[in-house]
Design a protein around this motif. Structure first.
Motif, PDB file in Angstrom:
ATOM      1  N   LEU A  57       0.845  -1.190   0.000  1.00  0.00           N
ATOM      2  CA  LEU A  57       0.000   0.000   0.000  1.00  0.00           C
ATOM      3  C   LEU A  57       0.881   1.241   0.000  1.00  0.00           C
ATOM      4  N   VAL A  58       0.586   2.182  -0.901  1.00  0.00           N
ATOM      5  CA  VAL A  58       1.381   3.403  -1.026  1.00  0.00           C
ATOM      6  C   VAL A  58       0.454   4.611  -1.115  1.00  0.00           C
ATOM      7  N   LEU A  59       1.019   5.772  -0.822  1.00  0.00           N
ATOM      8  CA  LEU A  59       0.352   7.057  -1.039  1.00  0.00           C
ATOM      9  C   LEU A  59       1.001   7.733  -2.230  1.00  0.00           C
ATOM     10  N   TRP A  89      -0.880  14.278  -0.036  1.00  0.00           N
ATOM     11  CA  TRP A  89      -0.799  12.890  -0.484  1.00  0.00           C
ATOM     12  C   TRP A  89      -2.211  12.346  -0.600  1.00  0.00           C
ATOM     13  N   GLY A 148      -4.574   8.652  -1.432  1.00  0.00           N
ATOM     14  CA  GLY A 148      -4.515   7.201  -1.520  1.00  0.00           C
ATOM     15  C   GLY A 148      -5.205   6.581  -0.335  1.00  0.00           C
ATOM     16  N   PRO A 149      -4.977   5.392   0.005  1.00  0.00           N
ATOM     17  CA  PRO A 149      -3.891   4.509  -0.423  1.00  0.00           C
ATOM     18  C   PRO A 149      -4.204   3.812  -1.739  1.00  0.00           C
ATOM     19  N   LYS A 198       5.077   7.114  -1.404  1.00  0.00           N
ATOM     20  CA  LYS A 198       5.623   6.756  -0.097  1.00  0.00           C
ATOM     21  C   LYS A 198       4.735   5.674   0.512  1.00  0.00           C
ATOM     22  N   GLN A 199       5.336   4.896   1.372  1.00  0.00           N
ATOM     23  CA  GLN A 199       4.636   3.755   1.935  1.00  0.00           C
ATOM     24  C   GLN A 199       3.520   4.210   2.836  1.00  0.00           C
ATOM     25  N   TYR A 200       2.406   3.461   2.758  1.00  0.00           N
ATOM     26  CA  TYR A 200       1.245   3.734   3.612  1.00  0.00           C
ATOM     27  C   TYR A 200       1.232   2.701   4.729  1.00  0.00           C
ATOM     28  N   TYR A 201       1.222   3.167   5.972  1.00  0.00           N
ATOM     29  CA  TYR A 201       1.191   2.289   7.142  1.00  0.00           C
ATOM     30  C   TYR A 201      -0.214   2.318   7.727  1.00  0.00           C
ATOM     31  N   GLN A 202      -0.779   1.135   7.971  1.00  0.00           N
ATOM     32  CA  GLN A 202      -2.137   1.065   8.536  1.00  0.00           C
ATOM     33  C   GLN A 202      -2.083   1.138  10.041  1.00  0.00           C
TER      34      GLN A 202
END
Length: 131
Positions: free
Chosen positions: A71-73, A92, A94-95, A127-131
């Protein structure tokens, strides 16, 4: 009382002019002989500086890469922004899910429902998306 300058000191003669010209030609010849050496020294110094600058920059730079399914933004640009969003819009969006990566380092994205985006995106805009 007036000071009088002798003519051989005050006015240059043909003989002294020719001597200065010969000295100037010899000096120009020496400078032309040294030009290659000076150019080589400058190129070595420039290569050393560029190498040290790259080493300094790369010391803390971390390469980013994403695997399929991550998953990214995505960064919001002027042409992808909602009209009338204003100054406080999100930077940003997304995700999104990384569907595949191409050989050139671009990432193909899709929405969470599975619809793909029209074009691939560079890693500098993700950039990485953190849940």
């Amino acid at each position: 009382m007036d000071a009088v300058i002798p003519t051989e000191i005050g006015l240059p003669t043909i003989r002294t002019e020719a001597g200065w010209q010969d000295d100037a030609n010899a000096e120009l010849g020496r400078n032309l002989d040294w030009a290659d050496e000076v150019r080589e020294t400058a190129s070595i110094r420039m290569a050393d500086y560029q190498q040290r600058a790259a080493t300094h920059y790369n010391r803390k730079a971390r390469p980013r890469s994403f695997k399929s399914g991550t998953l990214v933004l995505r960064k919001v640009f002027e042409n992808t922004v909602e009209t009338g969003a204003g100054k406080f819009q999100a930077n940003w969006e997304g995700p999104y899910v990384v569907s595949k990566t191409s050989e050139s380092g671009a990432y193909h994205l899709q929405k969470l429902d599975g619809t793909p985006l029209l074009r691939p995106w560079n890693v500098s805009n993700l950039k990485q998306y953190y849940q």
